[in-house]
Design a protein around this motif. Structure first.
Motif, PDB file in Angstrom:
ATOM      1  N   TRP A 188       1.619 -35.576  16.281  1.00 14.79           N
ATOM      2  CA  TRP A 188       2.856 -34.957  15.790  1.00 14.79           C
ATOM      3  C   TRP A 188       3.374 -33.862  16.711  1.00 14.79           C
ATOM      4  CZ3 TRP A 188       4.663 -37.925  12.115  1.00 14.79           C
ATOM      5  CH2 TRP A 188       3.757 -38.693  11.373  1.00 14.79           C
ATOM      6  N   SER A 189       2.741 -33.725  17.885  1.00 17.79           N
ATOM      7  CA  SER A 189       3.184 -32.768  18.893  1.00 17.79           C
ATOM      8  C   SER A 189       3.355 -31.378  18.301  1.00 17.79           C
ATOM      9  CB  SER A 189       4.470 -33.266  19.553  1.00 17.79           C
ATOM     10  OG  SER A 189       4.793 -32.488  20.690  1.00 17.79           O
ATOM     11  N   ASP A 190       4.604 -30.862  18.242  1.00 22.81           N
ATOM     12  CA  ASP A 190       4.839 -29.483  17.813  1.00 22.81           C
ATOM     13  C   ASP A 190       5.331 -29.355  16.374  1.00 22.81           C
ATOM     14  OD1 ASP A 190       4.031 -28.622  20.289  1.00 22.81           O
ATOM     15  OD2 ASP A 190       6.045 -28.350  21.086  1.00 22.81           O
ATOM     16  N   PHE A 191       5.131 -30.386  15.559  1.00 25.04           N
ATOM     17  CA  PHE A 191       5.522 -30.274  14.147  1.00 25.04           C
ATOM     18  C   PHE A 191       4.857 -29.056  13.491  1.00 25.04           C
ATOM     19  CE2 PHE A 191       7.447 -34.548  13.250  1.00 25.04           C
ATOM     20  CZ  PHE A 191       8.438 -34.111  12.392  1.00 25.04           C
ATOM     21  N   HIS A 192       3.573 -28.815  13.832  1.00 20.69           N
ATOM     22  CA  HIS A 192       2.837 -27.718  13.196  1.00 20.69           C
ATOM     23  C   HIS A 192       3.345 -26.344  13.627  1.00 20.69           C
ATOM     24  CE1 HIS A 192       0.901 -28.000  17.094  1.00 20.69           C
ATOM     25  NE2 HIS A 192       0.231 -26.887  16.864  1.00 20.69           N
ATOM     26  N   VAL A 242       8.655 -40.946  19.197  1.00 16.70           N
ATOM     27  CA  VAL A 242       9.658 -40.793  18.146  1.00 16.70           C
ATOM     28  C   VAL A 242       9.256 -39.739  17.116  1.00 16.70           C
ATOM     29  CG1 VAL A 242       8.705 -42.590  16.642  1.00 16.70           C
ATOM     30  CG2 VAL A 242      11.166 -42.119  16.609  1.00 16.70           C
ATOM     31  N   CYS A 243       7.967 -39.442  17.023  1.00 14.52           N
ATOM     32  CA  CYS A 243       7.476 -38.484  16.024  1.00 14.52           C
ATOM     33  C   CYS A 243       6.978 -37.182  16.661  1.00 14.52           C
ATOM     34  CB  CYS A 243       6.346 -39.103  15.210  1.00 14.52           C
ATOM     35  SG  CYS A 243       4.914 -39.593  16.198  1.00 14.52           S
ATOM     36  N   LYS A 244       7.372 -36.911  17.914  1.00 11.87           N
ATOM     37  CA  LYS A 244       6.838 -35.761  18.639  1.00 11.87           C
ATOM     38  C   LYS A 244       7.952 -34.753  18.973  1.00 11.87           C
ATOM     39  CE  LYS A 244       2.726 -37.720  20.849  1.00 11.87           C
ATOM     40  NZ  LYS A 244       2.517 -38.785  19.868  1.00 11.87           N
ATOM     41  N   PRO A 250      13.239 -35.119  15.223  1.00 13.80           N
ATOM     42  CA  PRO A 250      12.252 -35.509  14.202  1.00 13.80           C
ATOM     43  C   PRO A 250      12.116 -34.468  13.089  1.00 13.80           C
ATOM     44  CG  PRO A 250      11.399 -35.964  16.388  1.00 13.80           C
ATOM     45  CD  PRO A 250      12.645 -35.154  16.581  1.00 13.80           C
ATOM     46  N   VAL A 251      12.135 -33.195  13.450  1.00 13.32           N
ATOM     47  CA  VAL A 251      12.041 -32.133  12.446  1.00 13.32           C
ATOM     48  C   VAL A 251      13.276 -32.121  11.558  1.00 13.32           C
ATOM     49  CG1 VAL A 251      11.890 -29.638  12.067  1.00 13.32           C
ATOM     50  CG2 VAL A 251      10.547 -30.712  13.890  1.00 13.32           C
ATOM     51  N   GLN A 252      14.440 -32.283  12.170  1.00 11.99           N
ATOM     52  CA  GLN A 252      15.685 -32.257  11.398  1.00 11.99           C
ATOM     53  C   GLN A 252      15.741 -33.393  10.386  1.00 11.99           C
ATOM     54  OE1 GLN A 252      18.401 -32.450  14.701  1.00 11.99           O
ATOM     55  NE2 GLN A 252      18.424 -30.233  15.021  1.00 11.99           N
TER      56      GLN A 252
END
Length: 273
Positions: free
Chosen positions: A47-51, A255-257, A265-267
């Motif tokens: 999830w890369s930088d989602f956190h 696509v999820c990063k 992705p966050v938006q």
């Protein structure tokens, strides 16, 4: 202002609690987001930088974030779905026990703390495992299922090429050993994720029947996000899921990063929160 405590590994007695990373809200609202990675993924790296980015979003205030981990290489999807099903059971039925054993003394929550909403965010194989877990929980008659919502990134419900997926995600030498020594080791996912496999066929049929019988609110995805240049999974619509949203210039694993310079992705997730 700090919105969440530092990222921590869950401490628990059940598998796979110690493979789950969590960000607990400092002002809990009884809502949470659970991320489920895909084939040979990682609870955080998938999830890369989602956190990092999601806790700063206004829609995330008060939400706990769980980054669920499991063996996405050697375990078959049925057993992985069963373990995730058990984890969801504990989150809804014993949330205080899970949360408080992982919080410092000055952040303990009331004994009657409960989750009123869980948003499940899954990528690739994780989407199949999540939907199977929800379907099995439907058959078990869990009353809290109406409190869940489903968001999918590049779901593998309609099949995937595991060999191509492994090469696309190769950042660890174990993949080279894996596909260079098939005689010594074979992942059950190679067959289970093939288009038209018995597992995927049953998942589609059972989901359609369950939705017709009134389980549409939690088995139907609220949002499906796909990559513009997808070459791993089939993008055919699954059951009654909505038409997908495409993120331009992305592939299956990107696509999820999200990053600071790539917030789409966050938006898209924020729209559901």
């Amino acid at each position: 202002m700090q919105t969440h405590l530092v990222l921590r590994t869950l401490q628990g007695d059940e598998k796979p609690d110690n493979a789950v990373q969590a960000l607990f809200s400092v002002q809990p609202s009884g809502r949470a987001v659970v991320f489920v990675h895909g084939f040979s993924g990682d609870p955080i790296k998938t999830w890369s930088d989602f956190h990092i980015l999601l806790p700063a979003a206004q829609q995330c205030v008060g939400r706990d974030l769980y980054f669920y981990g499991y063996d996405g290489l050697r375990a078959n999807m049925t057993s992985s779905a069963a373990l995730f099903r058990d984890f969801l059971d504990r989150l809804f039925e014993q949330p205080g026990k899970i949360v408080n054993r992982n919080l410092p003394s000055d952040a303990q929550r009331k004994e009657n703390f409960q989750y009123m909403e869980l948003v499940l965010v899954a990528h690739s194989l994780g989407a199949v495992i999540t939907r199977r877990a929800l379907l099995d929980l439907t058959l078990l008659g869990r009353p809290w299922l109406s409190k869940t919502r489903l968001v999918l990134f590049a779901p593998a419900h309609m099949g995937a090429s595991v060999a191509d997926l492994a090469w696309e995600t190769v950042s660890n030498f174990r993949f080279l050993r894996f596909f260079g020594a098939v005689a010594r080791f074979e992942s059950p996912l190679i067959d289970q994720l093939k288009p038209g496999s018995p597992e995927l066929t049953a998942l589609l049929s059972e989901t359609q029947i369950a939705c017709q019988n009134g389980a549409n609110s939690h088995l139907k995805a609220r949002k499906v996000v796909i990559a513009e240049y997808e070459r791993i999974v089939r993008n055919d619509r699954f059951a009654s899921d909505p038409p997908p949203v495409t993120i331009p210039d992305t592939e299956h694993t990107t696509v999820c990063k999200p990053r600071v310079d790539f917030l789409r992705p966050v938006q898209l997730l924020e729209e559901i929160l």
